[in-house]
Design a protein around this motif. Sequence first.
Motif, PDB file in Angstrom:
ATOM      1  N   SER A 154       0.808  -1.223   0.000  1.00 43.84           N
ATOM      2  CA  SER A 154       0.000   0.000   0.000  1.00 43.84           C
ATOM      3  C   SER A 154       0.836   1.265   0.000  1.00 43.84           C
ATOM      4  CB  SER A 154      -0.933   0.012   1.215  1.00 43.84           C
ATOM      5  OG  SER A 154      -0.188  -0.025   2.425  1.00 43.84           O
ATOM      6  N   ILE A 155       2.163   1.138   0.141  1.00 41.45           N
ATOM      7  CA  ILE A 155       3.045   2.304   0.215  1.00 41.45           C
ATOM      8  C   ILE A 155       3.789   2.465  -1.109  1.00 41.45           C
ATOM      9  CG2 ILE A 155       4.987   3.388   1.405  1.00 41.45           C
ATOM     10  CD1 ILE A 155       4.207   1.764   3.892  1.00 41.45           C
ATOM     11  N   ARG A 156       3.542   3.588  -1.793  1.00 36.49           N
ATOM     12  CA  ARG A 156       4.272   3.926  -3.007  1.00 36.49           C
ATOM     13  C   ARG A 156       5.451   4.810  -2.591  1.00 36.49           C
ATOM     14  NH1 ARG A 156       3.315   7.779  -8.029  1.00 36.49           N
ATOM     15  NH2 ARG A 156       2.159   9.048  -6.554  1.00 36.49           N
ATOM     16  N   LEU A 157       6.636   4.304  -2.745  1.00 36.61           N
ATOM     17  CA  LEU A 157       7.835   4.992  -2.279  1.00 36.61           C
ATOM     18  C   LEU A 157       8.497   5.748  -3.420  1.00 36.61           C
ATOM     19  CD1 LEU A 157       9.988   5.550  -0.098  1.00 36.61           C
ATOM     20  CD2 LEU A 157      11.035   3.360  -0.720  1.00 36.61           C
ATOM     21  N   ILE A 158       8.737   7.044  -3.199  1.00 35.93           N
ATOM     22  CA  ILE A 158       9.428   7.888  -4.174  1.00 35.93           C
ATOM     23  C   ILE A 158      10.646   8.476  -3.475  1.00 35.93           C
ATOM     24  CG2 ILE A 158       9.285   9.925  -5.646  1.00 35.93           C
ATOM     25  CD1 ILE A 158       6.240   9.410  -5.771  1.00 35.93           C
ATOM     26  N   GLU A 159      11.822   8.005  -3.852  1.00 31.42           N
ATOM     27  CA  GLU A 159      13.062   8.471  -3.240  1.00 31.42           C
ATOM     28  C   GLU A 159      13.756   9.475  -4.148  1.00 31.42           C
ATOM     29  OE1 GLU A 159      14.139   4.249  -2.925  1.00 31.42           O
ATOM     30  OE2 GLU A 159      14.843   4.710  -0.877  1.00 31.42           O
ATOM     31  N   GLY A 160      14.497  10.386  -3.540  1.00 29.94           N
ATOM     32  CA  GLY A 160      15.278  11.325  -4.322  1.00 29.94           C
ATOM     33  C   GLY A 160      14.528  12.579  -4.728  1.00 29.94           C
ATOM     34  N   PHE A 161      13.426  12.904  -4.039  1.00 33.14           N
ATOM     35  CA  PHE A 161      12.681  14.128  -4.304  1.00 33.14           C
ATOM     36  C   PHE A 161      12.461  14.901  -3.007  1.00 33.14           C
ATOM     37  CE2 PHE A 161      11.883  11.930  -8.187  1.00 33.14           C
ATOM     38  CZ  PHE A 161      11.635  12.919  -9.137  1.00 33.14           C
ATOM     39  N   VAL A 162      12.475  16.223  -3.125  1.00 32.40           N
ATOM     40  CA  VAL A 162      12.237  17.087  -1.968  1.00 32.40           C
ATOM     41  C   VAL A 162      11.016  17.955  -2.237  1.00 32.40           C
ATOM     42  CG1 VAL A 162      14.647  17.155  -1.250  1.00 32.40           C
ATOM     43  CG2 VAL A 162      13.809  18.858  -2.867  1.00 32.40           C
ATOM     44  N   ALA A 163      10.290  18.266  -1.173  1.00 31.47           N
ATOM     45  CA  ALA A 163       9.189  19.218  -1.287  1.00 31.47           C
ATOM     46  C   ALA A 163       9.769  20.621  -1.319  1.00 31.47           C
ATOM     47  CB  ALA A 163       8.241  19.067  -0.107  1.00 31.47           C
ATOM     48  N   GLU A 164       9.163  21.492  -2.136  1.00 27.07           N
ATOM     49  CA  GLU A 164       9.601  22.887  -2.128  1.00 27.07           C
ATOM     50  C   GLU A 164       8.444  23.867  -1.989  1.00 27.07           C
ATOM     51  OE1 GLU A 164      11.902  23.365  -5.675  1.00 27.07           O
ATOM     52  OE2 GLU A 164      10.146  23.798  -6.910  1.00 27.07           O
ATOM     53  N   ALA A 165       7.202  23.381  -2.046  1.00 23.47           N
ATOM     54  CA  ALA A 165       6.053  24.253  -1.808  1.00 23.47           C
ATOM     55  C   ALA A 165       4.819  23.397  -1.554  1.00 23.47           C
ATOM     56  CB  ALA A 165       5.811  25.179  -2.998  1.00 23.47           C
ATOM     57  N   LEU A 166       3.911  23.929  -0.749  1.00 25.99           N
ATOM     58  CA  LEU A 166       2.590  23.333  -0.588  1.00 25.99           C
ATOM     59  C   LEU A 166       1.640  24.005  -1.560  1.00 25.99           C
ATOM     60  CD1 LEU A 166       2.168  23.057   3.292  1.00 25.99           C
ATOM     61  CD2 LEU A 166       1.938  21.175   1.665  1.00 25.99           C
ATOM     62  N   LEU A 167       0.776  23.220  -2.172  1.00 21.35           N
ATOM     63  CA  LEU A 167      -0.286  23.751  -3.013  1.00 21.35           C
ATOM     64  C   LEU A 167      -1.517  23.918  -2.142  1.00 21.35           C
ATOM     65  CD1 LEU A 167       0.202  21.319  -6.046  1.00 21.35           C
ATOM     66  CD2 LEU A 167       1.352  23.509  -5.619  1.00 21.35           C
ATOM     67  N   THR A 168      -2.139  25.097  -2.178  1.00 23.74           N
ATOM     68  CA  THR A 168      -3.313  25.356  -1.351  1.00 23.74           C
ATOM     69  C   THR A 168      -4.387  26.046  -2.175  1.00 23.74           C
ATOM     70  OG1 THR A 168      -2.443  27.493  -0.594  1.00 23.74           O
ATOM     71  CG2 THR A 168      -1.955  25.568   0.767  1.00 23.74           C
ATOM     72  N   GLU A 169      -5.616  25.909  -1.685  1.00 24.61           N
ATOM     73  CA  GLU A 169      -6.767  26.567  -2.307  1.00 24.61           C
ATOM     74  C   GLU A 169      -7.764  26.864  -1.207  1.00 24.61           C
ATOM     75  OE1 GLU A 169     -10.066  24.688  -5.009  1.00 24.61           O
ATOM     76  OE2 GLU A 169      -8.384  25.267  -6.310  1.00 24.61           O
ATOM     77  N   ASP A 170      -8.121  28.138  -1.053  1.00 24.20           N
ATOM     78  CA  ASP A 170      -9.049  28.565   0.004  1.00 24.20           C
ATOM     79  C   ASP A 170      -8.580  28.119   1.389  1.00 24.20           C
ATOM     80  OD1 ASP A 170     -10.732  29.715  -1.924  1.00 24.20           O
ATOM     81  OD2 ASP A 170     -11.779  27.808  -2.235  1.00 24.20           O
ATOM     82  N   GLY A 171      -7.265  28.196   1.610  1.00 26.95           N
ATOM     83  CA  GLY A 171      -6.722  27.887   2.922  1.00 26.95           C
ATOM     84  C   GLY A 171      -6.560  26.413   3.223  1.00 26.95           C
ATOM     85  N   ALA A 172      -6.802  25.551   2.239  1.00 23.22           N
ATOM     86  CA  ALA A 172      -6.675  24.109   2.448  1.00 23.22           C
ATOM     87  C   ALA A 172      -5.633  23.532   1.493  1.00 23.22           C
ATOM     88  CB  ALA A 172      -8.011  23.411   2.220  1.00 23.22           C
ATOM     89  N   VAL A 173      -4.947  22.491   1.940  1.00 22.77           N
ATOM     90  CA  VAL A 173      -3.916  21.848   1.133  1.00 22.77           C
ATOM     91  C   VAL A 173      -4.550  21.100  -0.033  1.00 22.77           C
ATOM     92  CG1 VAL A 173      -2.197  20.001   1.144  1.00 22.77           C
ATOM     93  CG2 VAL A 173      -2.253  21.649   3.007  1.00 22.77           C
ATOM     94  N   THR A 174      -3.950  21.274  -1.205  1.00 24.22           N
ATOM     95  CA  THR A 174      -4.400  20.513  -2.367  1.00 24.22           C
ATOM     96  C   THR A 174      -3.284  19.678  -2.983  1.00 24.22           C
ATOM     97  OG1 THR A 174      -3.943  22.412  -3.818  1.00 24.22           O
ATOM     98  CG2 THR A 174      -6.197  22.182  -2.959  1.00 24.22           C
ATOM     99  N   GLY A 175      -2.074  19.801  -2.462  1.00 26.46           N
ATOM    100  CA  GLY A 175      -0.990  18.995  -2.995  1.00 26.46           C
ATOM    101  C   GLY A 175       0.364  19.546  -2.607  1.00 26.46           C
ATOM    102  N   VAL A 176       1.393  18.979  -3.237  1.00 24.98           N
ATOM    103  CA  VAL A 176       2.774  19.348  -2.936  1.00 24.98           C
ATOM    104  C   VAL A 176       3.527  19.514  -4.244  1.00 24.98           C
ATOM    105  CG1 VAL A 176       4.856  18.727  -1.657  1.00 24.98           C
ATOM    106  CG2 VAL A 176       2.650  17.880  -0.876  1.00 24.98           C
ATOM    107  N   GLN A 177       4.365  20.540  -4.299  1.00 22.56           N
ATOM    108  CA  GLN A 177       5.282  20.685  -5.423  1.00 22.56           C
ATOM    109  C   GLN A 177       6.627  20.112  -5.032  1.00 22.56           C
ATOM    110  OE1 GLN A 177       5.217  24.298  -7.871  1.00 22.56           O
ATOM    111  NE2 GLN A 177       7.423  24.494  -7.488  1.00 22.56           N
ATOM    112  N   LEU A 178       7.202  19.290  -5.917  1.00 24.00           N
ATOM    113  CA  LEU A 178       8.432  18.561  -5.628  1.00 24.00           C
ATOM    114  C   LEU A 178       9.496  18.874  -6.668  1.00 24.00           C
ATOM    115  CD1 LEU A 178       6.773  15.053  -5.124  1.00 24.00           C
ATOM    116  CD2 LEU A 178       7.346  16.661  -3.301  1.00 24.00           C
TER     117      LEU A 178
END
Length: 535
Positions: A154-178
């Motif tokens: 059930s765990i999809r592992l992605i190695e070698g990437f860093v987060a650099e921003a949160l995606l938000t809409e109306d004050g709620a998280v909608t994703g991550v930019q990597l």
Amino acid sequence: MTSNIHNLTRSTDDVVIVGGGLAGLFCALKLAPRPVTLIAAAPLGLGASSAWAQGGIAAAVAEGDSPEAHSADTIAVGGGIVDEAVALGIAREAVPRIHDLLAYGVPFDHDLEGKLAVGREAAHSARRIVHVRGDGAGAAIIAALSEVVRRTPSIRLIEGFVAEALLTEDGAVTGVQLREAGNFSARPTMIASRAVVFATGGIGHLYAVTTNPTEAAGSGLAIAARAGAVIADPEFVQFHPTAIMVGRDPAPLATEALRGEGAILINAGGDRFMTARHPLAELAPRDIVARGVFAEIAAGRGAFLDAREALGARFAEKFPTVHASCIAAGIDPATQTIPIAPAAHYHMGGVAVDARGRSSVDGLWAGGEVSSTGAHGANRLASNSLLEAVVYAARIADDIAGRAIPSPARLPDVLVTPRSGAPDAVTMKRLRAMMSSQVGVVRDGDGLAEAVRSFAALEGAATSIALRNMATTALLVATAAWTRRESRGAHFRIDRPTDAPSLAQRTMTTLSAAREVAESLADHLLPRTAQPMIA
């Protein structure tokens, strides 16, 4: 199997966990069989401070000990601002979390009767530290959990990437930019999810001397703050008193358990200096020991860890990790003293979270060192960090499992940070030097004001997202330290050396508030000796 860039960008119903340390791995496993995407900056087992932890996990597992006693010790060293309900709750959940780790294959040390073996560390009233091979708890825990994660479907592992921003809409998280780690010319990519867990680690690498890996540079804290998250207690940075000073960055750590086994601290003249500073001498709270070591070095007397009498020939067997670090530097700790200095080690501050690990941003949870639960107050009790990480990782998993997560929003058409360059090495070195000199073990108002101005200028001018994130977190730490006009726990100001009872409360701040502090100081000229951050 580790995913690659070609199947990374898509909307997902997965919970997205950013961070491959203890909190991230444990949370992912606790969420199984719910689909999880786990983002790790480095291959699992590397780049996480928890993998380097030598001390172990504090847990009241021995006869005669209790969660109430553990909680009381936590509160006693926390500088008067520990959330007592949080501390007691964590202590009470220690035993079931230890059993979880055993079930995942962590080989904790046992005594001859088959019971968990426990050691003692500074400011604990009982022997309650559960170890692995003396000083290998962190590495063993991460190795065991990594193996289970890799074989959990059930765990999809992605190695070698860093987060650099949160995606938000109306004050709620909608994703991550990597972005691909270390590839500053790579185009960022986005992954959409309305349930994001930050387990990105601490801020130690903002300092010139640290025991933390290079990945622990405060990026997660900066990203959350830029998305509007409330940040708690950022001024409280714990400096480990006994980093081994042999010219390495990060500096190897000489675990506190050495002093628990009788090792002492001496200066170059052979004088044992902690006996005059605190009744518990070498086993005093970490902030007091760190300042004692700092004072000896500042006075030109040097500071050394002496385990010759307490351990001698048993050193290699009892503490193989520390022994290997010493031998690699040409020091035999069985017959020689070990040169030491305080090093940035753990951040009590972080993203403010509630009892379930929820941040102030809807859809963002935080666990481990990037978070601030209130358990540590102004000064963390030894070996409480790994415990807090697993307790809150489990709570976050329970909270997410118990709520309906909306379907992901459409990915935005525009990247949050389309371009980024490699961080300038000279500027980064100056930032780290200023954090150590002005926002370090000993602070004062003028130095903090200088740091605030410098970090604010760098945050606005940096073209590298990595450097900007470092400046953002440095600004949050420095402004909170400047604002807290007293000394409390790990925050010590020589211009205000006592605590102020009226300030016995936690700090709650935001990035906009930190910028306002910087603006208020902007009219004051920098000292002539100050160098600009950017050449």
